[in-house]
Design a protein around this motif. Structure first.
Motif, PDB file in Angstrom:
ATOM      1  N   THR A  39     -27.743 -24.836  13.613  1.00 28.38           N
ATOM      2  CA  THR A  39     -27.180 -26.115  14.230  1.00 28.38           C
ATOM      3  C   THR A  39     -25.537 -25.982  14.247  1.00 28.38           C
ATOM      4  O   THR A  39     -24.994 -24.985  13.405  1.00 28.38           O
ATOM      5  CB  THR A  39     -27.510 -27.374  13.687  1.00 28.38           C
ATOM      6  OG1 THR A  39     -26.755 -27.353  12.334  1.00 28.38           O
ATOM      7  CG2 THR A  39     -29.071 -27.544  13.523  1.00 28.38           C
ATOM      8  N   LEU A  40     -24.860 -26.668  15.215  1.00 29.01           N
ATOM      9  CA  LEU A  40     -23.402 -26.360  15.033  1.00 29.01           C
ATOM     10  C   LEU A  40     -22.685 -27.197  13.707  1.00 29.01           C
ATOM     11  O   LEU A  40     -21.784 -26.669  13.088  1.00 29.01           O
ATOM     12  CB  LEU A  40     -22.977 -27.682  16.220  1.00 29.01           C
ATOM     13  CG  LEU A  40     -23.202 -26.984  17.772  1.00 29.01           C
ATOM     14  CD1 LEU A  40     -22.653 -28.221  18.621  1.00 29.01           C
ATOM     15  CD2 LEU A  40     -22.394 -25.709  17.832  1.00 29.01           C
ATOM     16  N   GLY A  83     -11.949 -28.902  15.291  1.00 26.87           N
ATOM     17  CA  GLY A  83     -13.168 -29.572  15.209  1.00 26.87           C
ATOM     18  C   GLY A  83     -14.326 -28.830  15.483  1.00 26.87           C
ATOM     19  O   GLY A  83     -14.329 -27.689  15.281  1.00 26.87           O
ATOM     20  N   PRO A  84     -15.296 -29.476  15.746  1.00 28.73           N
ATOM     21  CA  PRO A  84     -16.717 -28.998  15.439  1.00 28.73           C
ATOM     22  C   PRO A  84     -17.160 -27.915  16.543  1.00 28.73           C
ATOM     23  O   PRO A  84     -18.132 -26.865  16.198  1.00 28.73           O
ATOM     24  CB  PRO A  84     -17.722 -30.064  15.880  1.00 28.73           C
ATOM     25  CG  PRO A  84     -16.886 -31.229  16.332  1.00 28.73           C
ATOM     26  CD  PRO A  84     -15.535 -30.938  15.959  1.00 28.73           C
ATOM     27  N   LEU A  85     -16.253 -27.547  17.437  1.00 30.51           N
ATOM     28  CA  LEU A  85     -16.629 -26.163  18.486  1.00 30.51           C
ATOM     29  C   LEU A  85     -15.756 -25.339  18.012  1.00 30.51           C
ATOM     30  O   LEU A  85     -15.814 -24.075  18.764  1.00 30.51           O
ATOM     31  CB  LEU A  85     -16.381 -26.935  19.858  1.00 30.51           C
ATOM     32  CG  LEU A  85     -17.376 -27.941  20.324  1.00 30.51           C
ATOM     33  CD1 LEU A  85     -16.974 -27.936  22.026  1.00 30.51           C
ATOM     34  CD2 LEU A  85     -18.878 -27.644  19.901  1.00 30.51           C
ATOM     35  N   ALA A  88     -11.001 -27.459  22.505  1.00 27.36           N
ATOM     36  CA  ALA A  88     -11.714 -27.908  21.391  1.00 27.36           C
ATOM     37  C   ALA A  88     -12.209 -26.583  20.335  1.00 27.36           C
ATOM     38  O   ALA A  88     -12.805 -26.611  19.483  1.00 27.36           O
ATOM     39  CB  ALA A  88     -13.014 -28.499  21.810  1.00 27.36           C
ATOM     40  N   GLY A  89     -11.469 -25.472  20.751  1.00 26.70           N
ATOM     41  CA  GLY A  89     -11.551 -24.381  20.124  1.00 26.70           C
ATOM     42  C   GLY A  89     -12.680 -23.232  20.549  1.00 26.70           C
ATOM     43  O   GLY A  89     -12.751 -22.318  19.457  1.00 26.70           O
ATOM     44  N   ASP A 140     -26.815 -31.484  18.745  1.00 22.73           N
ATOM     45  CA  ASP A 140     -25.852 -30.691  19.202  1.00 22.73           C
ATOM     46  C   ASP A 140     -25.362 -30.941  20.177  1.00 22.73           C
ATOM     47  O   ASP A 140     -24.171 -30.598  20.662  1.00 22.73           O
ATOM     48  CB  ASP A 140     -26.260 -29.135  18.827  1.00 22.73           C
ATOM     49  CG  ASP A 140     -26.370 -28.371  17.575  1.00 22.73           C
ATOM     50  OD1 ASP A 140     -25.995 -28.969  16.587  1.00 22.73           O
ATOM     51  OD2 ASP A 140     -26.851 -27.273  17.570  1.00 22.73           O
ATOM     52  N   CYS A 141     -26.049 -31.439  21.100  1.00 24.51           N
ATOM     53  CA  CYS A 141     -25.477 -32.185  22.351  1.00 24.51           C
ATOM     54  C   CYS A 141     -24.461 -33.292  21.955  1.00 24.51           C
ATOM     55  O   CYS A 141     -23.444 -33.313  22.633  1.00 24.51           O
ATOM     56  CB  CYS A 141     -26.702 -32.688  23.175  1.00 24.51           C
ATOM     57  SG  CYS A 141     -27.575 -31.266  24.345  1.00 24.51           S
ATOM     58  N   ARG A 142     -24.920 -34.157  21.206  1.00 23.70           N
ATOM     59  CA  ARG A 142     -23.930 -35.154  20.742  1.00 23.70           C
ATOM     60  C   ARG A 142     -22.814 -34.809  20.315  1.00 23.70           C
ATOM     61  O   ARG A 142     -21.628 -35.105  20.534  1.00 23.70           O
ATOM     62  CB  ARG A 142     -24.667 -36.066  19.735  1.00 23.70           C
ATOM     63  CG  ARG A 142     -23.740 -37.056  19.309  1.00 23.70           C
ATOM     64  CD  ARG A 142     -24.531 -38.017  18.049  1.00 23.70           C
ATOM     65  NE  ARG A 142     -24.660 -37.060  17.008  1.00 23.70           N
ATOM     66  CZ  ARG A 142     -23.780 -36.877  15.975  1.00 23.70           C
ATOM     67  NH1 ARG A 142     -22.471 -37.307  16.220  1.00 23.70           N
ATOM     68  NH2 ARG A 142     -24.183 -36.072  15.090  1.00 23.70           N
ATOM     69  N   ILE A 143     -22.754 -33.644  19.330  1.00 22.41           N
ATOM     70  CA  ILE A 143     -21.539 -33.163  18.493  1.00 22.41           C
ATOM     71  C   ILE A 143     -20.621 -32.641  19.694  1.00 22.41           C
ATOM     72  O   ILE A 143     -19.496 -32.900  19.759  1.00 22.41           O
ATOM     73  CB  ILE A 143     -21.833 -32.010  17.525  1.00 22.41           C
ATOM     74  CG1 ILE A 143     -22.596 -32.980  16.372  1.00 22.41           C
ATOM     75  CG2 ILE A 143     -20.651 -31.122  16.981  1.00 22.41           C
ATOM     76  CD1 ILE A 143     -23.199 -31.861  15.467  1.00 22.41           C
ATOM     77  N   ALA A 144     -21.204 -31.775  20.572  1.00 27.59           N
ATOM     78  CA  ALA A 144     -20.246 -30.959  21.602  1.00 27.59           C
ATOM     79  C   ALA A 144     -19.693 -32.145  22.504  1.00 27.59           C
ATOM     80  O   ALA A 144     -18.547 -32.138  22.947  1.00 27.59           O
ATOM     81  CB  ALA A 144     -21.153 -30.211  22.401  1.00 27.59           C
ATOM     82  N   TYR A 145     -20.727 -33.058  23.083  1.00 28.65           N
ATOM     83  CA  TYR A 145     -20.013 -34.136  24.001  1.00 28.65           C
ATOM     84  C   TYR A 145     -19.054 -35.019  23.175  1.00 28.65           C
ATOM     85  O   TYR A 145     -17.956 -35.228  23.813  1.00 28.65           O
ATOM     86  CB  TYR A 145     -21.319 -35.069  24.237  1.00 28.65           C
ATOM     87  CG  TYR A 145     -20.994 -36.114  25.240  1.00 28.65           C
ATOM     88  CD1 TYR A 145     -20.683 -35.782  26.594  1.00 28.65           C
ATOM     89  CD2 TYR A 145     -20.989 -37.434  24.985  1.00 28.65           C
ATOM     90  CE1 TYR A 145     -20.211 -36.918  27.473  1.00 28.65           C
ATOM     91  CE2 TYR A 145     -20.803 -38.531  25.595  1.00 28.65           C
ATOM     92  CZ  TYR A 145     -20.185 -38.198  27.014  1.00 28.65           C
ATOM     93  OH  TYR A 145     -20.091 -39.260  27.927  1.00 28.65           O
TER      94      TYR A 145
END
Lengths: 445, 445
Positions: B13-14, B78-80, B123-124, B231-236
């Motif tokens: 996962t992310l 951040g997360p990405l 976002a990196g 993961d969709c939520r985190i990326a969004y």
């Protein structure tokens, strides 16, 4: 041209009528009687102008009595109080037939007033009847209707123009001083110009279209027909509460003597005599260009799609009830592809920006209302091309972009009236009316 | 089904990757290497999944080195940050070809990044390459492209679904943990469901479409494909700055234990086994109806008109460059009449109100993402009807009305993945993601 302008209201302005009503020289009931006499006189003429399809004697007389009683008791609704008005037959008037000029609506009676009719009544106007329309307002000639052609008071063998055909003929012949019309591609301004009167299409959505049979909702406007630009102004102010504010010309745009600045839009294809007469009224206006050919194509893609949406079920179920010309136009309209509509909507936004840019440089744009004078009834093509696209070529741009536009008579060519069209930005209507009044004052005769 | 989920990122996962990057177990350059190895491994498979059409080794490695340097110097995006991402081949990435899956764009290289790619980079994220698309994104099967069919990691003889075909296959096969897609009628959710991953289409216009080749501008959305709803939520959230706010269920809508209320939308025509598996995830949801047949017709009239507007000149000048199926669809699209478009736009407003009313009663609407499981490559019709209209039948309603919609895997039928679709109102995305995460947690296996 004998008998033209023969009706009682010919040459009588709303200001004249207002004075007469208030100093006791006239009454609303008397004015209704004058209107009915003028209408009856023309009904017996051969050929008749065929301006009215329904005359509401009882309703008009009752409304006139109420108007008189109100004035007597000190209730004064303003400049339209007690004034006889005619209403185009695609606009609902409660209790009267709305026929649309079509066999599809034979016997159809409106249950309620259209919103613009309510506004008229609130302003004290007296509705005398319904005027002939080009079938479903889908045409600019005024000679295609189940009620037969409306004739031009200046030459009864010629078209009134349309689609607000009867409204223009009734005003031009002096049967009423004011009429309501609708204008989707020029349907107020075209018959006004052909019949030698003034016609005003306000900015989009200023006068409500509720209770008006739609032609193309993106372009449908309610408008006014009257003997002069000043009467259009008075009626428009009475209906909308537009203040008689001092005009505010664009910065640095005012010409000599504070006159508004005018840009001249060059027509594409036109009778050069018509152009010459209209151009002469704006000798100092610099020439500007709009791509009128593109504009007409863009206008048409949207109008055809929206119009066929309104009529699809009727065309499918009862095509035989349409006039042949209307059915052919609708069948052609059905074939406009959706992707052309999508492109036209996008092009419209660009064109609106182009026109807005012109109106940042000029207070007014001027051009002929029509490229030709009124053709003979039934004629579909003249020396300058087929009538259907040509008649709207100079008026439809201002339906496409929704700007206020006025047609005023500026002279004659081949013995028939010619109209100048003035256009302005939304909110600058007073500049438009003032310039038009000056124009009319200054013209010979 | 051997070899599926074989890539490095399968099951990671992310959150896992983020921890590993920050505790030194992994580096961005290491993750890019893992991605490239997974991609290369599949390129040598027979048949290959054909997920990528362009791999940007040098660009990805350079971006990864920058990401590592930033993290080392304390800059954390951040997360990405440092996460390898794939981008659908109708989305411009500066310096890389944008091929659209079409011979029309052979050799076409993008000069600038699409707006959503800029957001990714900010976002990196590390862009590793471009993924195969159904030609011009105009289809849901993913097997129509000048680059050949994208294959389903769960059965290489079957479709990935489309049009974001390669993005779904790349994530499902563990080549990357995240990919960008686009969704005009279901093009993110369809391949996500067929390939057993999560796919999220945000509300209309939340992710910008600048630099994305248009299919139908009224419906085009940029969306996200990842291994899980979370993961969709985190990326969004990383892209949009959406706060991790506590969900706020509708008044009185919360079910037992504060769970959001769910309304079940009954599919029209579907494989009953698919419906059974998805319905089982929402045993207590009351059944509701939408006129899915009308919705598809309304969607189609608008989509076809807008799509042909985009392609008209290409169809005219070089029809032979299209895949046969695409050309046929475009030629059919050209024939949608304008008046049907006008009607569809009006109907769309009514349908949007109907769906909004449902979402006043429920936090979420649930339905299958697709009525069937992935068909064999090249197949155009199955036991439940022709694929072209059927594939978008349950997803296009939420393009028509522009609401957030997510597909998450909920089981298998005939050995192939099945997706549940969750829909919510604009602004309630957190409720959607939370419900989806709960759903996935609870499912067997």
């Amino acid at each position: 041209m004998g008998g033209r302008m023969g009706g009682f209201f010919a040459g009588r302005t709303l200001v004249d009528l207002g004075h007469a009503l208030r100093n006791g020289d006239e009454s609303a009931t008397g004015l209704v009687r004058r209107a009915l006499e003028s209408i009856d006189a023309d009904r017996n003429a051969d050929p008749t102008l065929n301006a009215f399809v329904t005359v509401d004697r009882e309703g008009a007389e009752a409304a006139a009595r109420r108007a008189d009683a109100e004035l007597a008791s000190g209730v004064d609704r303003g400049p339209l109080h007690g004034v006889p008005v005619a209403v185009k037959d695609i606009i609902d008037v409660a209790g009267l037939p709305t026929g649309m000029g079509s066999a599809h609506f034979t016997g159809h009676v409106a249950e309620t007033d259209a919103a613009c009719v309510t506004m008229l009544r609130d302003a004290g106007a007296v509705i005398v009847g319904k005027t002939g329309t080009h079938e479903f307002a889908y045409g600019g000639t005024g000679d295609v209707s189940v009620n037969g052609p409306v004739r031009n008071p200046h030459d009864r063998e010629r078209m009134s123009g349309g689609s607000s055909a009867g409204s223009a003929a009734a005003v031009a012949a002096g049967m009423v001083p004011l009429a309501l019309g609708t204008d989707t591609g020029g349907s107020v301004r075209i018959p006004a110009a052909f019949c030698g009167i003034a016609g005003f299409k306000p900015a989009f959505d200023v006068l409500p279209t509720g209770g008006v049979f739609p032609l193309a909702a993106s372009f449908d406007h309610v408008g006014l027909l009257a003997g002069s630009a000043d009467d259009c102004r008075i009626a428009y102010q009475a209906l909308t509460g537009l203040a008689e504010a001092a005009p505010s010309p664009v910065d640095g745009g005012a010409g000599p003597g504070g006159a508004p600045s005018v840009g001249w839009i060059e027509p594409l294809v036109a009778d050069p005599e018509v152009v010459r007469v209209v151009r002469a009224a704006f000798p100092d206006a610099p020439s500007e260009r709009l791509d009128l050919d593109e504009i007409r194509r863009v206008f048409r893609a949207i109008q055809e799609s929206e119009a066929y949406d309104v009529h699809a079920e009727r065309v499918e179920k009862a095509p035989e009830l349409y006039q042949r010309v209307t059915l052919e136009r609708l069948e052609q309209s059905a074939r406009t592809p959706g992707w052309r509509f999508v492109r036209a909507v996008r092009a419209r936004e660009r064109i609106a920006r182009e026109v807005a840019e012109l109106l940042e440089r000029y207070d007014l744009l001027a051009l002929p209302t029509l490229p030709i004078t009124a053709p003979r009834i039934g004629e579909t093509e003249g020396p300058f091309g087929p009538h259907i696209p040509m008649l709207v070529s100079l008026t439809c741009p201002f339906n496409l972009v929704g700007l206020p536009a006025l047609s005023v008579p500026v002279g004659t060519v081949h013995g028939m009236p010619v109209g100048a069209q003035l256009v302005t930005r939304r909110g600058a209507e007073n500049i438009l009316f003032e310039a038009a009044a000056r124009l009319t004052d200054g013209r010979p005769g």
